[in-house]
Design a protein around this motif. Sequence first.
Motif, short mmCIF file in Angstrom:
data_model
loop_
_atom_site.label_atom_id
_atom_site.label_comp_id
_atom_site.label_asym_id
_atom_site.label_seq_id
_atom_site.Cartn_x
_atom_site.Cartn_y
_atom_site.Cartn_z
N UNK A 188 11.46 -6.43 -3.59
CA UNK A 188 10.72 -5.86 -4.72
C UNK A 188 9.21 -6.02 -4.54
N UNK A 189 8.78 -7.16 -4.02
CA UNK A 189 7.35 -7.37 -3.79
C UNK A 189 6.80 -6.33 -2.80
N UNK A 190 7.54 -6.10 -1.72
CA UNK A 190 7.13 -5.09 -0.75
C UNK A 190 7.12 -3.70 -1.38
N UNK A 191 8.10 -3.43 -2.22
CA UNK A 191 8.20 -2.11 -2.86
C UNK A 191 7.06 -1.89 -3.85
N UNK A 192 6.76 -2.89 -4.65
CA UNK A 192 5.78 -2.73 -5.72
C UNK A 192 4.33 -2.71 -5.23
N UNK A 193 4.06 -3.42 -4.14
CA UNK A 193 2.67 -3.56 -3.70
C UNK A 193 2.34 -2.79 -2.43
N UNK A 194 3.28 -2.01 -1.94
CA UNK A 194 3.02 -1.18 -0.76
C UNK A 194 2.64 0.22 -1.18
N UNK A 195 1.86 0.87 -0.36
CA UNK A 195 1.46 2.25 -0.62
C UNK A 195 2.65 3.17 -0.29
N UNK A 196 3.19 3.90 -1.27
CA UNK A 196 4.34 4.77 -0.99
C UNK A 196 3.95 5.98 -0.15
N UNK A 197 4.89 6.44 0.63
CA UNK A 197 4.63 7.64 1.42
C UNK A 197 4.60 8.84 0.49
N UNK A 198 3.84 9.85 0.87
CA UNK A 198 3.71 11.07 0.09
C UNK A 198 4.11 12.22 0.99
N UNK A 199 5.26 12.79 0.73
CA UNK A 199 5.79 13.86 1.57
C UNK A 199 5.43 15.20 0.94
N UNK A 200 4.72 16.04 1.67
CA UNK A 200 4.31 17.34 1.14
C UNK A 200 5.46 18.31 1.20
#
Length: 215
Positions: A188-200
């Motif tokens: 959860x820590x990695x999920x919440x504080x990581x920059x999510x990928x943005x798929x066009x």
Amino acid sequence: MFGVFMLAQRTTTAHSKPVADTFVLTTVSPRTAVIGGIVAESLRALTYALPVGLLLAISGTYAFSSPLTLLAVPLAGSLYVASAVMAGRVFGYIAAWLVATVPFVARHKGVLGGTVVMLFFGGYFIFQVPQLPISVSPATLGVIPIGWLADLLAVGTPIGWSSTHAIGGVAAVGVAIVGGGWLAERIATSLWFSEPVNVSDTGENTVSAHTRGDQ
């Protein structure tokens, strides 16, 4: 298994982040947020299981004239619910993390999600068909330590039960909850504080303005 699957799906779709996440994650630690979410989900699940549990406890106490059943049934039920919620959270966070960080998964999450559902239910029913050589008997679950909690339900009754299995089942669930909580916190820590990928729409990965500025 169905409970864990549904709880994992619920975590991925509705509870991958805390409610009011910006406020929560700047006020309390990720561990507190994860534990709070697990406790809340466990209490929610217990409200559905409570009527059935009370009925079983009262019926067992009356049928076997054993007051211990009033304690054993709620304890076993609570441990089962807590372990299922914990497992559901871990698998749900893993799925949400993959969607947020892996471009291929993010791009094809609909197809991959449907495939996982079909494989889960298809595999489950195939293993339940006794005519097939790969079928698994429900009695096989008795070799799993968490499955030993079933012996806890028979405490104080004439039904044969093993104190070793009952104690071992409680210990196994305790270890699973502690270990699962630790793993859920990390994911959860990695999920919440990581920059999510943005798929066009064209399938190309794009980077955020912050990342582009760093380059």
